[in-house]
Design a protein around this motif. Structure first.
Motif, PDB file in Angstrom:
ATOM      1  N   LEU A   1       0.590  -1.194  -0.017  1.00 26.74           N
ATOM      2  CA  LEU A   1       0.116   0.078   0.075  1.00 26.74           C
ATOM      3  C   LEU A   1       0.905   1.171   0.145  1.00 26.74           C
ATOM      4  O   LEU A   1       0.353   2.426  -0.377  1.00 26.74           O
ATOM      5  CB  LEU A   1      -0.764   0.113   1.233  1.00 26.74           C
ATOM      6  N   TYR A   2       2.087   1.169   0.116  1.00 25.87           N
ATOM      7  CA  TYR A   2       3.044   2.329   0.266  1.00 25.87           C
ATOM      8  C   TYR A   2       2.971   3.217  -0.606  1.00 25.87           C
ATOM      9  O   TYR A   2       2.733   4.458  -0.517  1.00 25.87           O
ATOM     10  CB  TYR A   2       4.484   1.989   0.768  1.00 25.87           C
ATOM     11  N   ASP A   3       3.162   2.671  -2.061  1.00 26.62           N
ATOM     12  CA  ASP A   3       3.074   3.587  -3.254  1.00 26.62           C
ATOM     13  C   ASP A   3       1.847   4.440  -3.285  1.00 26.62           C
ATOM     14  O   ASP A   3       1.817   5.563  -4.023  1.00 26.62           O
ATOM     15  CB  ASP A   3       3.485   2.695  -4.529  1.00 26.62           C
ATOM     16  N   ARG A   4       0.552   3.893  -2.921  1.00 26.03           N
ATOM     17  CA  ARG A   4      -0.722   4.369  -3.108  1.00 26.03           C
ATOM     18  C   ARG A   4      -0.922   5.471  -1.901  1.00 26.03           C
ATOM     19  O   ARG A   4      -1.473   6.555  -2.199  1.00 26.03           O
ATOM     20  CB  ARG A   4      -1.529   3.577  -3.235  1.00 26.03           C
ATOM     21  N   TYR A   5      -0.472   4.997  -0.827  1.00 23.87           N
ATOM     22  CA  TYR A   5      -0.801   6.217   0.496  1.00 23.87           C
ATOM     23  C   TYR A   5       0.112   6.448   1.254  1.00 23.87           C
ATOM     24  O   TYR A   5      -0.143   6.941   2.386  1.00 23.87           O
ATOM     25  CB  TYR A   5      -1.905   5.128   1.189  1.00 23.87           C
ATOM     26  N   GLY A   6       1.472   6.233   0.875  1.00 21.98           N
ATOM     27  CA  GLY A   6       2.486   6.643   1.855  1.00 21.98           C
ATOM     28  C   GLY A   6       3.236   7.862   1.413  1.00 21.98           C
ATOM     29  O   GLY A   6       4.406   8.271   2.260  1.00 21.98           O
ATOM     30  N   GLN A   7       2.616   8.577   0.500  1.00 17.54           N
ATOM     31  CA  GLN A   7       3.393   9.744   0.113  1.00 17.54           C
ATOM     32  C   GLN A   7       3.479  10.542   1.083  1.00 17.54           C
ATOM     33  O   GLN A   7       2.858  11.081   2.218  1.00 17.54           O
ATOM     34  CB  GLN A   7       2.626  10.586  -0.934  1.00 17.54           C
ATOM     35  N   GLY A   8       4.858  11.333   1.403  1.00 17.11           N
ATOM     36  CA  GLY A   8       5.238  12.235   2.392  1.00 17.11           C
ATOM     37  C   GLY A   8       5.663  11.380   3.698  1.00 17.11           C
ATOM     38  O   GLY A   8       5.757  12.211   4.788  1.00 17.11           O
ATOM     39  N   MET A   9       5.740  10.272   3.661  1.00 18.63           N
ATOM     40  CA  MET A   9       5.792   9.463   5.131  1.00 18.63           C
ATOM     41  C   MET A   9       6.903   8.425   4.688  1.00 18.63           C
ATOM     42  O   MET A   9       7.225   7.946   3.611  1.00 18.63           O
ATOM     43  CB  MET A   9       4.712   8.528   5.402  1.00 18.63           C
ATOM     44  N   THR A  10       7.698   8.103   5.777  1.00 20.66           N
ATOM     45  CA  THR A  10       8.802   7.211   5.913  1.00 20.66           C
ATOM     46  C   THR A  10       8.150   5.876   5.644  1.00 20.66           C
ATOM     47  O   THR A  10       6.798   5.796   6.355  1.00 20.66           O
ATOM     48  CB  THR A  10       9.644   7.403   6.892  1.00 20.66           C
ATOM     49  N   ARG A  11       8.716   4.602   5.516  1.00 22.88           N
ATOM     50  CA  ARG A  11       8.161   3.440   5.295  1.00 22.88           C
ATOM     51  C   ARG A  11       7.977   3.099   6.818  1.00 22.88           C
ATOM     52  O   ARG A  11       6.845   2.304   7.082  1.00 22.88           O
ATOM     53  CB  ARG A  11       9.024   2.532   4.778  1.00 22.88           C
TER      54      ARG A  11
END
Length: 673
Positions: free
Chosen positions: A639-649
């Motif tokens: 889900l990171y590429d879709r919803y993790g913008q501006g956040m570290t993993r």
């Protein structure tokens, strides 16, 4: 004397049967006499296979009674079973001319003279309370008498009949002995015969009614007086019948159970004091005699369900039946009752002789609005014309036979049909068997009203929001729309008659709505299709019953868990803010215009309750990946590429942990380590 007390044959598959308390009370009263008493419950014998349905059922009943070698037979008879009782009486007297036959019960009490006039097989009718009257009559028979001087008895004197004065009512009900259920088969047998989850017994809480509704004979039967057993007697009886006879649930028989707040509070507190709250019970109430506080106490004491007699949504009809009810508190009471975990049954009546179509529509609209407000069980009936009621006195000359209403069912002994001999008897004595007849009304044809009474409760339970809004959108009355829906369904499914099932609603109601809305160029209620989708997804979720799991997560190990989505969850997207619209509908707001606002909802059915949670796109996609095989770390990477913008993993993984915790608390996911 040898006495056989008989509960006549009756069979209606959807209805469960309880031990006949009236016979139990009579048998108990006779225990103090030198007479020998036995009880026969033919309803139970049908259920257990001891009595076969068919054209010879009454002959078989007579033979079974005569096998007891009785000197006297007493029948407990109500409106539906009255033809069966009289058919058996004819066969008994044809075989034993010396046999004494006595009838009792509401129907017999108010049709005593008609009964003795038309059926010479009957020797006497006991009117009103039978515990003392019947014992006195038995004593006189044993001494060679016929009924002379026994108060509360109408009796045969050769070719004529005599009506003795009424007997005074029992002043203090506690004076009556505790009912001895040992005179009947075990309660467990009734439970198994009716496939019930637990054994049920009737607990009589009181007698009487101060009201004078035109369709009810209670007030006249008890002369407008109201009497209750003491709280100590009631709770003591509950304890005894539970301990000695295995009762696991009680039906409290008394229409005015909540009329006295102090009585209900005293009963509930003593139940709690004795530790009996684990034994569930049902009761009848009026809307204006309970509130949230009292309902909470009743639930704590074991109340599981209660019936509210609403009757009508029309002020004109309520005035006609002489019933005062504040509909303003109906929705509040439904919510308060359901909030306490008590299931409310709402009873409505349509088709009174003075009603117009708008009166019926007012009642159906009220039922729909109650369905929108909360979880309840609607019951709709046509008026039943009972001897002793004002309906009978005023309209008996207008009786017609067109449809079999609820209180005319149960004697279909010949391959699902009523015996020809019963039909002939009913046709020959309309005043005596008035419950098998109907009253014409200007509201709608009787066949249509019967269809509404039979099937409209499904719309109230399953699709009340859509149905109400569809009527407003199409500017059509509720009853017209419902008959349109039944006829459309009949033609679509090539059926010979109107019918409706939950499966019909699930499979066919959506195309019906779409077809009816199709020709319209403009729609006044744009969110109607969203409401339809909301209720259809609710039905879809209802096909999957979820089990509530205990929420207990080690918050330090969330990332190692493998969450699994509840398989019963149904997710839907909507063009409008459905939670806001649903709240407005529950508040009675139906004409508000809403701006589009996309919404995602997750539906989950748990036992009898539907849970609806609002989620976002992230929640939808998160749930889609909860397959029970992928750990949370893997889901977060997906889900990171879709919803993790501006956040570290690491930060996004923390957000996913928080999401998992929230979804688990909402019981939308379970998890494995």
């Amino acid at each position: 004397m040898r006495i056989s007390l008989v509960f006549p044959p009756f069979y209606l598959e959807p209805m469960y049967n309880l031990p006949p308390l009236g016979l139990v009370n009579l048998a108990t009263a006779l225990k103090e006499t030198p007479h020998e008493v036995s009880c026969l419950d033919f309803v139970l014998e049908i259920r257990t296979g001891g009595l076969r349905l068919g054209p010879h059922i009454y002959d078989d009943c007579a033979e079974r009674i005569l096998s007891e070698s009785p000197d006297l037979v007493g029948f407990s008879a109500q409106c539906t079973t009255y033809p069966a009782v009289l058919q058996i009486c004819r066969r008994l007297k044809a075989r034993r001319r010396d046999l004494k036959i006595v009838l009792g019960g509401h129907n017999a009490a108010f049709a005593d003279e008609w009964t003795l006039e038309g059926f010479p097989e009957v020797d006497a009718v006991v009117r009103g309370e039978g515990e003392r009257t019947f014992c006195d009559l038995v004593a006189q028979y044993a001494a060679g008498g016929r009924g002379e001087g026994v108060e509360g008895v109408t009796w045969r004197d050769g070719g004529r009949f005599m009506r003795n004065p009424d007997r005074d009512l029992v002043a203090h009900l506690d004076e009556l002995p505790y009912p001895d259920y040992g005179c009947l088969p075990p309660l467990e047998m009734y439970r198994r015969a009716c496939n019930l989850p637990r054994s049920i017994a009737i607990l009589e809480a009181g007698r009487g009614c101060p009201h004078r509704c035109v369709y009810c004979s209670e007030a006249r039967m008890w002369r407008g007086r109201v009497r209750t057993y003491s709280v100590e007697r009631l709770v003591g009886e509950m304890e005894k019948v539970h301990r000695l006879y295995g009762a696991e649930c009680f039906l409290l028989a008394y229409d005015q159970f909540t009329a006295s707040r102090s009585f209900v509070e005293g009963f509930c507190r003593l139940v709690l004091e004795r530790g009996l709250e684990r034994i569930p019970w049902y009761c009848i109430s009026r809307l204006d005699s309970v509130d949230r506080e009292l309902l909470a106490l009743m639930r704590e004491a074991g109340c599981e369900s209660m019936c509210y007699g609403i009757d009508s949504g029309s002020k004109k009809t309520l005035a006609f039946i002489r019933k005062r009810i504040d509909h303003g508190i109906l929705y509040q009471r439904v919510v308060e009752t359901a909030e306490q975990g008590i299931i409310p049954t709402l009873s409505f009546v349509i088709g009174f002789p003075e009603e117009e179509r708008e009166d019926v529509d007012a009642t159906l609209t009220l039922a729909l609005r109650a369905g929108i407000v909360g979880n309840n069980n609607p019951l709709i009936q046509l008026p039943t014309v009972l001897p002793g009621t004002e309906l009978h006195a005023r309209y008996a000359d207008r009786l017609v036979r067109e449809v079999d209403t609820y209180f005319a069912l149960g004697l279909e002994f010949d391959a699902g049909r009523r015996l020809e001999a019963d039909e002939a008897m009913i046709d020959a004595h309309p005043l005596l068997f008035s419950s098998f007849y109907n009253l014409p009304t200007r509201a709608r044809p009787l066949a249509e009203l019967n269809a509404v009474a039979s099937y409209f409760p499904l719309m109230v339970r399953l699709l009340p929001k859509t149905f109400l809004l569809l009527g407003l959108e199409l500017e059509i009355s509720v009853s017209d729309l419902f008959m349109d829906w039944l006829e459309w369904l009949r033609l679509r499914t090539a059926r010979e008659a109107w019918s409706l099932s939950p499966q019909d609603c699930y499979r066919h109601f959506e195309p019906f709505v779409i077809e009816r809305l199709g020709p319209r160029k403009t729609v006044r209620i744009p969110h109607l299709k969203d409401i339809l989708k909301y209720e259809m997804l609710s039905l879809e979720a209802g096909k999957h019953i979820s089990n509530k799991t205990h929420f207990d997560i080690d918050l330090n190990r969330l990332s190692d868990l493998t969450p699994k989505r509840d398989q019963g969850i149904v997710i839907g997207g909507f063009d409008f803010d459905l939670p806001v619209i649903i709240m407005d509908l529950k508040s009675g707001i139906f004409d508000k215009v809403y701006q589009p606002q996309e919404t995602l909802l997750a539906f989950r059915q748990e036992d009898d309750m539907l849970e609806v949670n609002e989620i976002n796109a992230f929640g939808r996609d998160f749930l889609a990946l909860c397959d029970g095989g992928s750990p949370l770390k893997t889901i977060a990477r997906e889900l990171y590429d879709r919803y993790g913008q501006g956040m570290t993993r690491e930060g996004f993984l923390k957000s996913c942990e928080e999401a998992l915790e929230m979804l688990a608390r909402s019981h939308l996911v379970e998890f494995r380590s």
